[in-house]
Design a protein around this motif. Structure first.
Motif, PDB file in Angstrom:
ATOM      1  N   TYR A 194       0.805  -1.214   0.000  1.00 10.64           N
ATOM      2  CA  TYR A 194       0.000   0.000   0.000  1.00 10.64           C
ATOM      3  C   TYR A 194       0.846   1.275   0.000  1.00 10.64           C
ATOM      4  O   TYR A 194       0.352   2.351   0.309  1.00 10.64           O
ATOM      5  N   ARG A 195       2.093   1.151  -0.364  1.00  8.91           N
ATOM      6  CA  ARG A 195       2.992   2.316  -0.373  1.00  8.91           C
ATOM      7  C   ARG A 195       2.461   3.433  -1.264  1.00  8.91           C
ATOM      8  O   ARG A 195       2.401   4.594  -0.849  1.00  8.91           O
ATOM      9  N   GLU A 196       2.069   3.111  -2.497  1.00 12.45           N
ATOM     10  CA  GLU A 196       1.599   4.140  -3.422  1.00 12.45           C
ATOM     11  C   GLU A 196       0.348   4.834  -2.880  1.00 12.45           C
ATOM     12  O   GLU A 196       0.218   6.055  -2.966  1.00 12.45           O
ATOM     13  N   LEU A 197      -0.569   4.071  -2.333  1.00 11.47           N
ATOM     14  CA  LEU A 197      -1.800   4.638  -1.780  1.00 11.47           C
ATOM     15  C   LEU A 197      -1.494   5.599  -0.641  1.00 11.47           C
ATOM     16  O   LEU A 197      -2.021   6.711  -0.592  1.00 11.47           O
ATOM     17  N   LEU A 198      -0.613   5.193   0.260  1.00 14.38           N
ATOM     18  CA  LEU A 198      -0.292   6.040   1.406  1.00 14.38           C
ATOM     19  C   LEU A 198       0.573   7.234   1.008  1.00 14.38           C
ATOM     20  O   LEU A 198       0.402   8.324   1.549  1.00 14.38           O
ATOM     21  N   GLU A 199       1.470   7.054   0.050  1.00 15.56           N
ATOM     22  CA  GLU A 199       2.273   8.185  -0.431  1.00 15.56           C
ATOM     23  C   GLU A 199       1.398   9.231  -1.110  1.00 15.56           C
ATOM     24  O   GLU A 199       1.699  10.424  -1.064  1.00 15.56           O
ATOM     25  N   SER A 200       0.310   8.796  -1.724  1.00 18.47           N
ATOM     26  CA  SER A 200      -0.612   9.737  -2.381  1.00 18.47           C
ATOM     27  C   SER A 200      -1.525  10.423  -1.369  1.00 18.47           C
ATOM     28  O   SER A 200      -2.364  11.232  -1.756  1.00 18.47           O
ATOM     29  N   LYS A 201      -1.363  10.066  -0.089  1.00 13.60           N
ATOM     30  CA  LYS A 201      -2.213  10.598   0.982  1.00 13.60           C
ATOM     31  C   LYS A 201      -3.677  10.254   0.706  1.00 13.60           C
ATOM     32  O   LYS A 201      -4.574  11.078   0.887  1.00 13.60           O
ATOM     33  N   LEU A 202      -3.900   9.035   0.231  1.00 12.73           N
ATOM     34  CA  LEU A 202      -5.238   8.495  -0.016  1.00 12.73           C
ATOM     35  C   LEU A 202      -6.000   9.314  -1.057  1.00 12.73           C
ATOM     36  O   LEU A 202      -7.201   9.529  -0.954  1.00 12.73           O
TER      37      LEU A 202
ATOM     38  N   ASP B 179      -9.776  17.051   1.601  1.00 11.73           N
ATOM     39  CA  ASP B 179      -8.376  17.346   1.277  1.00 11.73           C
ATOM     40  C   ASP B 179      -7.578  17.790   2.503  1.00 11.73           C
ATOM     41  O   ASP B 179      -6.438  17.375   2.689  1.00 11.73           O
ATOM     42  N   ASP B 180      -8.176  18.624   3.366  1.00 11.23           N
ATOM     43  CA  ASP B 180      -7.441  19.094   4.543  1.00 11.23           C
ATOM     44  C   ASP B 180      -7.153  17.950   5.510  1.00 11.23           C
ATOM     45  O   ASP B 180      -6.135  17.951   6.203  1.00 11.23           O
ATOM     46  N   GLN B 181      -8.015  16.948   5.561  1.00 13.78           N
ATOM     47  CA  GLN B 181      -7.756  15.780   6.403  1.00 13.78           C
ATOM     48  C   GLN B 181      -6.602  14.966   5.817  1.00 13.78           C
ATOM     49  O   GLN B 181      -5.679  14.582   6.538  1.00 13.78           O
ATOM     50  N   ARG B 182      -6.648  14.716   4.536  1.00 10.86           N
ATOM     51  CA  ARG B 182      -5.611  13.913   3.883  1.00 10.86           C
ATOM     52  C   ARG B 182      -4.236  14.557   4.053  1.00 10.86           C
ATOM     53  O   ARG B 182      -3.238  13.868   4.209  1.00 10.86           O
ATOM     54  N   GLU B 183      -4.181  15.871   4.037  1.00 14.75           N
ATOM     55  CA  GLU B 183      -2.898  16.576   4.173  1.00 14.75           C
ATOM     56  C   GLU B 183      -2.289  16.414   5.561  1.00 14.75           C
ATOM     57  O   GLU B 183      -1.097  16.604   5.736  1.00 14.75           O
ATOM     58  N   ARG B 184      -3.078  16.060   6.548  1.00 11.29           N
ATOM     59  CA  ARG B 184      -2.564  15.893   7.915  1.00 11.29           C
ATOM     60  C   ARG B 184      -2.058  14.481   8.179  1.00 11.29           C
ATOM     61  O   ARG B 184      -1.578  14.197   9.260  1.00 11.29           O
ATOM     62  N   MET B 185      -2.184  13.601   7.179  1.00  4.77           N
ATOM     63  CA  MET B 185      -1.656  12.247   7.316  1.00  4.77           C
ATOM     64  C   MET B 185      -0.205  12.239   6.846  1.00  4.77           C
ATOM     65  O   MET B 185       0.106  12.739   5.763  1.00  4.77           O
ATOM     66  N   ILE B 186       0.674  11.707   7.674  1.00  4.45           N
ATOM     67  CA  ILE B 186       2.098  11.588   7.351  1.00  4.45           C
ATOM     68  C   ILE B 186       2.432  10.108   7.266  1.00  4.45           C
ATOM     69  O   ILE B 186       2.128   9.344   8.184  1.00  4.45           O
ATOM     70  N   TYR B 187       3.047   9.719   6.166  1.00  6.02           N
ATOM     71  CA  TYR B 187       3.422   8.314   5.952  1.00  6.02           C
ATOM     72  C   TYR B 187       4.938   8.193   6.039  1.00  6.02           C
ATOM     73  O   TYR B 187       5.662   8.907   5.348  1.00  6.02           O
ATOM     74  N   VAL B 188       5.399   7.285   6.899  1.00  6.50           N
ATOM     75  CA  VAL B 188       6.829   7.059   7.083  1.00  6.50           C
ATOM     76  C   VAL B 188       7.127   5.577   6.825  1.00  6.50           C
ATOM     77  O   VAL B 188       7.039   4.746   7.718  1.00  6.50           O
ATOM     78  N   PRO B 189       7.471   5.231   5.569  1.00  9.01           N
ATOM     79  CA  PRO B 189       7.882   3.852   5.287  1.00  9.01           C
ATOM     80  C   PRO B 189       9.365   3.698   5.613  1.00  9.01           C
ATOM     81  O   PRO B 189      10.157   4.606   5.365  1.00  9.01           O
TER      82      PRO B 189
END
Length: 186
Positions: free
Chosen positions: A81-89, A97-107
Motif C-alpha cells: 500500500y505504499r503508493e496509496l499512502l504516499e498519495s495521501k489516499l 483534502d485538509d484531512q488527507r494533508e494531515r496524514m504523514i506516511y513514514v515507510p
C-alpha cells in the motif's frame, strides 16, 4: 509468514470457507486512547492492515491534528500500500483534502537501501520519525497517542519503551496514551 494468523491466512484460496467468531478481538480503537494532538500508528509487516481502515476514518481526523503512519519492513517490495499512502489516499471519497494533508506516511526498510532505513526504534532515537511533523521532535506523553501492531517482539519492546517515556497503556474501560494489538500478544 510464521505468525499465528498470517501463517494460516497466506494459504487461503478463493472459495475456501472462513469462520468468524462473534466477538472481535483487539484493542486498536481510538476509544481506548485519551484525547491528544498526534496519533502515531507504528506497524511492522502485516501489522499495517488495521491502520489502513483507521486512516480512512474521518472521525480520526476530528480527534487528532496529525496522523503519522509508520510501516517498517525488511524489503522495499514488502511496503504494501505504499503508493496509496504516499498519495495521501488521493481520491478517497471519505476524506476531505485538509484531512488527507494531515496524514504523514513514514515507510522504512531494514535490509535494503531505501530513502528511510532502520527499525522504528532507531527512527525514534535519532529523530527521523518526527521530521515531517509540526509537533515536538520527540514523543510527548501529554499530547501524543500511539497504536502498535506487528510482531510480538516489536509490540513488547515498544510498549516497554513507551512506558519508560511516561506513556500508559489504554483499554476500552480505561483509556490511556497508547494501545497495542493484543490478539496474539502473550
Amino acid at each position: 509468514q510464521d505468525g499465528p494468523l498470517t501463517s494460516r491466512l497466506q494459504h487461503i484460496k478463493e472459495g475456501d470457507p472462513i469462520y468468524l467468531g462473534k466477538k472481535p478481538t483487539g484493542t486498536l480503537v481510538t476509544d481506548a486512547l485519551l484525547p491528544g494532538k498526534r496519533l502515531f500508528m507504528l506497524s511492522t509487516g502485516t501489522g499495517l492492515a488495521p491502520f489502513l481502515s483507521l486512516v480512512r476514518d474521518p472521525d480520526v481526523y476530528e480527534q487528532y491534528e496529525e496522523i503519522i503512519v509508520v510501516h517498517s519492513v525488511r524489503r522495499v517490495t514488502d511496503l504494501a500500500y505504499r503508493e496509496l499512502l504516499e498519495s495521501k489516499l488521493e481520491g478517497d471519497p471519505l476524506l476531505e483534502d485538509d484531512q488527507r494533508e494531515r496524514m504523514i506516511y513514514v515507510p522504512t526498510v531494514t535490509r535494503e537501501d531505501f530513502r528511510t532505513q532502520g527499525r522504528i526504534q532507531t527512527l525514534i532515537e535519532d529523530g527521523r520519525l518526527f521530521e515531517q511533523s509540526k509537533g515536538p521532535q520527540r514523543f510527548d506523553p501529554e499530547t501524543d497517542r500511539v497504536m502498535l501492531c506487528g510482531s510480538m517482539s516489536m509490540i513488547k519492546d515498544h510498549a516497554a519503551d513507551l512506558e519508560e517515556r511516561g506513556f500508559e497503556e489504554g483499554a476500552n474501560n480505561k483509556p490511556g496514551s497508547f494501545v497495542i494489538e493484543r490478539a496474539f500478544v502473550g
